[in-house]
Design a protein around this motif. Structure first.
Motif, PDB file in Angstrom:
ATOM      1  N   TYR A  53      -8.641  36.134   1.019  1.00  0.00           N
ATOM      2  CA  TYR A  53      -8.180  36.722   2.213  1.00  0.00           C
ATOM      3  C   TYR A  53      -9.073  37.674   2.592  1.00  0.00           C
ATOM      4  O   TYR A  53      -9.731  38.482   1.717  1.00  0.00           O
ATOM      5  CB  TYR A  53      -6.951  37.272   1.905  1.00  0.00           C
ATOM      6  N   GLY A  54      -9.827  37.707   3.902  1.00  0.00           N
ATOM      7  CA  GLY A  54     -10.820  39.026   4.182  1.00  0.00           C
ATOM      8  C   GLY A  54     -10.253  39.587   5.367  1.00  0.00           C
ATOM      9  O   GLY A  54      -8.999  38.731   6.280  1.00  0.00           O
ATOM     10  N   TYR A  55     -10.835  40.680   5.785  1.00  0.00           N
ATOM     11  CA  TYR A  55     -10.120  41.316   7.084  1.00  0.00           C
ATOM     12  C   TYR A  55     -11.598  42.230   7.436  1.00  0.00           C
ATOM     13  O   TYR A  55     -12.451  42.277   6.618  1.00  0.00           O
ATOM     14  CB  TYR A  55      -9.080  42.027   6.752  1.00  0.00           C
ATOM     15  N   GLN A  56     -11.603  42.470   8.674  1.00  0.00           N
ATOM     16  CA  GLN A  56     -12.582  43.495   9.218  1.00  0.00           C
ATOM     17  C   GLN A  56     -12.514  44.826   8.309  1.00  0.00           C
ATOM     18  O   GLN A  56     -11.366  45.467   8.537  1.00  0.00           O
ATOM     19  CB  GLN A  56     -12.267  43.795  10.628  1.00  0.00           C
ATOM     20  N   SER A  57     -13.678  45.299   7.658  1.00  0.00           N
ATOM     21  CA  SER A  57     -13.299  46.130   6.866  1.00  0.00           C
ATOM     22  C   SER A  57     -14.297  47.646   7.067  1.00  0.00           C
ATOM     23  O   SER A  57     -14.503  48.241   6.093  1.00  0.00           O
ATOM     24  CB  SER A  57     -13.467  45.695   5.382  1.00  0.00           C
ATOM     25  N   GLN A  58     -14.882  47.747   8.126  1.00  0.00           N
ATOM     26  CA  GLN A  58     -15.554  48.621   8.355  1.00  0.00           C
ATOM     27  C   GLN A  58     -14.683  50.082   8.919  1.00  0.00           C
ATOM     28  O   GLN A  58     -14.355  49.990   9.914  1.00  0.00           O
ATOM     29  CB  GLN A  58     -16.581  48.498   9.556  1.00  0.00           C
ATOM     30  N   TRP A  59     -14.267  50.751   7.972  1.00  0.00           N
ATOM     31  CA  TRP A  59     -13.349  51.759   8.094  1.00  0.00           C
ATOM     32  C   TRP A  59     -14.067  52.943   8.366  1.00  0.00           C
ATOM     33  O   TRP A  59     -13.318  53.835   9.063  1.00  0.00           O
ATOM     34  CB  TRP A  59     -12.467  51.960   6.822  1.00  0.00           C
ATOM     35  N   PHE A  60     -15.197  53.263   8.148  1.00  0.00           N
ATOM     36  CA  PHE A  60     -15.740  54.382   8.652  1.00  0.00           C
ATOM     37  C   PHE A  60     -17.114  53.892   9.397  1.00  0.00           C
ATOM     38  O   PHE A  60     -17.737  53.038   9.392  1.00  0.00           O
ATOM     39  CB  PHE A  60     -16.470  55.150   7.478  1.00  0.00           C
ATOM     40  N   GLN A 102      -7.592  49.724  12.320  1.00  0.00           N
ATOM     41  CA  GLN A 102      -6.266  49.059  11.717  1.00  0.00           C
ATOM     42  C   GLN A 102      -5.950  49.909  10.692  1.00  0.00           C
ATOM     43  O   GLN A 102      -6.751  50.632  10.081  1.00  0.00           O
ATOM     44  CB  GLN A 102      -6.588  47.723  11.477  1.00  0.00           C
ATOM     45  N   SER A 103      -4.691  49.791  10.043  1.00  0.00           N
ATOM     46  CA  SER A 103      -4.264  50.618   8.979  1.00  0.00           C
ATOM     47  C   SER A 103      -4.227  49.625   7.603  1.00  0.00           C
ATOM     48  O   SER A 103      -4.037  48.570   7.762  1.00  0.00           O
ATOM     49  CB  SER A 103      -2.874  51.324   9.386  1.00  0.00           C
ATOM     50  N   VAL A 104      -3.973  50.261   6.648  1.00  0.00           N
ATOM     51  CA  VAL A 104      -3.741  49.538   5.354  1.00  0.00           C
ATOM     52  C   VAL A 104      -2.383  48.792   5.448  1.00  0.00           C
ATOM     53  O   VAL A 104      -2.362  47.592   5.262  1.00  0.00           O
ATOM     54  CB  VAL A 104      -3.534  50.591   4.112  1.00  0.00           C
ATOM     55  N   THR A 105      -1.466  49.258   6.147  1.00  0.00           N
ATOM     56  CA  THR A 105      -0.311  48.770   6.412  1.00  0.00           C
ATOM     57  C   THR A 105      -0.171  47.524   7.331  1.00  0.00           C
ATOM     58  O   THR A 105       0.189  46.456   6.880  1.00  0.00           O
ATOM     59  CB  THR A 105       0.978  49.796   7.070  1.00  0.00           C
ATOM     60  N   THR A 106      -1.092  47.634   8.244  1.00  0.00           N
ATOM     61  CA  THR A 106      -1.268  46.109   9.274  1.00  0.00           C
ATOM     62  C   THR A 106      -1.838  45.302   8.291  1.00  0.00           C
ATOM     63  O   THR A 106      -1.525  44.118   8.430  1.00  0.00           O
ATOM     64  CB  THR A 106      -2.274  46.759  10.376  1.00  0.00           C
ATOM     65  N   VAL A 107      -2.973  45.511   7.671  1.00  0.00           N
ATOM     66  CA  VAL A 107      -3.792  44.454   6.762  1.00  0.00           C
ATOM     67  C   VAL A 107      -2.520  44.022   5.723  1.00  0.00           C
ATOM     68  O   VAL A 107      -2.777  42.844   5.541  1.00  0.00           O
ATOM     69  CB  VAL A 107      -4.979  45.198   6.393  1.00  0.00           C
TER      70      VAL A 107
END
Length: 104
Positions: free
Chosen positions: A3-10, A17-22
């Protein structure tokens, strides 16, 4: 399952997006993949911010077993690499969930 997601948080273009959404998206993907086999054992391997995502997902799964059948009780292992837990080594599953519950 990977499972992957867009992870450029900074940085210059952080994801909105938030941790809750992911975590919710992860739970939905797990529910689809586990249809017909809700109690197949689960082992989560998470890196970096995937750790808090997995913990948030497990909190939700533990709190609403009807919505997320079998996910919490079937989790047999958690492996975290480079996660921002500030030295949470050696924590039992329930201790880790309690720490995540306090955080979220």
């Amino acid at each position: 399952m990977r499972y992957g997601y867009q992870s450029q948080w900074f940085g210059k273009e952080p994801m909105q997006q938030s941790v809750t959404t992911v975590a919710d998206r992860l739970l939905r993907a797990l529910r689809r993949k586990r249809e017909g086999f809700p109690f197949r054992p689960l082992l989560f391997i998470a890196h970096c911010f995937g750790g808090p995502v997995v913990l948030k997902a497990l909190l939700e799964a533990e709190q609403d077993e009807n919505e997320w059948p079998g996910i919490f009780v079937s989790t047999t292992g958690l492996i975290f690499f480079g996660t921002p837990f500030r030295g949470a080594g050696g924590m039992k599953q329930m201790e880790m969930l309690e720490a995540a519950r306090r955080e979220y």
